[in-house]
Enzyme design. Structure first.
Site, PDB file in Angstrom:
ATOM      1  N   ARG A 271      11.801  10.387  -4.443  1.00  0.00           N
ATOM      2  CA  ARG A 271      12.089  11.731  -3.940  1.00  0.00           C
ATOM      3  C   ARG A 271      11.379  12.829  -4.726  1.00  0.00           C
ATOM      4  O   ARG A 271      11.153  13.916  -4.191  1.00  0.00           O
ATOM      5  CB  ARG A 271      13.596  11.972  -3.954  1.00  0.00           C
ATOM      6  CG  ARG A 271      14.342  11.112  -2.950  1.00  0.00           C
ATOM      7  CD  ARG A 271      15.783  11.546  -2.836  1.00  0.00           C
ATOM      8  NE  ARG A 271      16.513  10.739  -1.870  1.00  0.00           N
ATOM      9  CZ  ARG A 271      17.778  10.945  -1.544  1.00  0.00           C
ATOM     10  NH1 ARG A 271      18.440  11.963  -2.097  1.00  0.00           N
ATOM     11  NH2 ARG A 271      18.389  10.184  -0.665  1.00  0.00           N
TER      12      ARG A 271
ATOM     13  N   ASP B  10      26.901  24.287   1.004  1.00  0.00           N
ATOM     14  CA  ASP B  10      26.214  23.133   0.433  1.00  0.00           C
ATOM     15  C   ASP B  10      25.436  23.620  -0.775  1.00  0.00           C
ATOM     16  O   ASP B  10      25.088  24.808  -0.853  1.00  0.00           O
ATOM     17  CB  ASP B  10      25.272  22.487   1.445  1.00  0.00           C
ATOM     18  CG  ASP B  10      24.992  21.019   1.116  1.00  0.00           C
ATOM     19  OD1 ASP B  10      25.610  20.137   1.744  1.00  0.00           O
ATOM     20  OD2 ASP B  10      24.170  20.752   0.217  1.00  0.00           O
TER      21      ASP B  10
END
Length: 280
Positions: A40, A144
């Site tokens: 990632r 979030d």
């Protein structure tokens, strides 16, 4: 570490990365996440012209660049979601709302890890389908830590494939189908999107903003990323953010037994607030 990797990533780098992520946002990566972390972040390290992760971690620590830290956090957070995931939660939400909407006050729901928005819009569709719930008395908050997915959630645009399993009546009432260059896409109707307020929010922040108390909080598949003391602290704050007899929904693999006495199980990974005297 694999010799096939073009960027040097040592076991020491992974330990350092884990500690930096924990200190920044409280997320605890386990030992099995080394490959995930490399895959990632490697693209970003390449973009910066670096050949080893140690240089990238040095950059984060020395430059204190908020935008780069946000990229780091965004890359390492998981955002698996779907419309009406864990459907039994929405059945309980519907019943709970029907009990509460007779009261002359707002019905408030918080999606505390909204990801790309499917959970929040599933909440909205469930509640807006109740004829006795006045739209003006419904407050939906979605948050979030990942700014990238928050932007997607606020846009409310999805591949039509992600919504294909929804009932046709929901698709007709709450979605618009894309045409032309937007073919194959669907978008949540504006009147539904406008029902939601989106915020970036870190559950392990030193201070939480005063958002008032909610009737229901969805905090699903979040606690698994924290260690036990952090989980217990978050649960205490969630309890303090709920109305008496409010509901907390967690993920299917999350168990809060021995972590909090504020909640009582009332279904599969569903909990009712029973200790109304919790303080943050």
């Amino acid at each position: 570490m694999s010799t096939e990797r073009d960027i040097r990533f040592t076991a020491a780098d992974f330990r350092r990365l884990r500690q930096m992520l924990y200190q920044r946002v409280g997320i605890s990566l386990n030992d099995s996440k080394s490959h995930m972390a490399y895959s990632r972040l490697a693209k970003r390290v390449r973009q910066l012209g670096m050949r080893q992760f140690a240089d990238y971690l040095d950059l984060l620590e020395k430059a204190d660049d908020e935008a780069e830290w946000q990229h780091f956090v965004n890359a390492l957070t998981t955002n698996l979601t779907a419309f009406f995931r864990e459907p039994h939660h929405f059945d309980l939400l519907r019943l709970h709302a029907m009990e509460r909407v007779t009261q002359e006050r707002h019905y408030r729901v918080w999606s505390a890890a909204v990801s790309t928005g499917e959970e929040a819009y599933s909440i909205a569709m469930t509640l807006l389908s109740l004829p006795q719930l006045n739209r003006q008395r419904l407050e939906l908050v979605a948050s979030d830590i990942d700014t990238r997915v928050l932007s997607q959630a606020a846009d409310g645009v999805y591949d039509a494939e992600r919504a294909k399993m929804l009932d046709s009546s929901l698709l007709k009432r709450f979605f618009l189908r894309g045409v032309g260059h937007n073919a194959g896409k669907v978008r949540i109707r504006r009147e539904v999107r406008d029902q939601l307020s989106f915020y970036q929010f870190n559950l392990v922040a030193a201070e939480w903003p005063d958002m008032g108390r909610f009737d229901v909080i969805f905090c699903r598949n979040v606690l698994i990323y924290f260690d036990k003391p952090t989980q217990a602290a978050i649960l205490q704050r969630l309890a303090a953010s709920l109305q008496p007899d409010g509901l907390l929904f967690l993920g299917h693999s999350e168990n809060i037994q021995h972590l909090s006495d504020a909640f009582q199980s009332c279904g599969r990974t569903a909990y009712r607030l029973v200790n109304h005297n919790v303080r943050r």
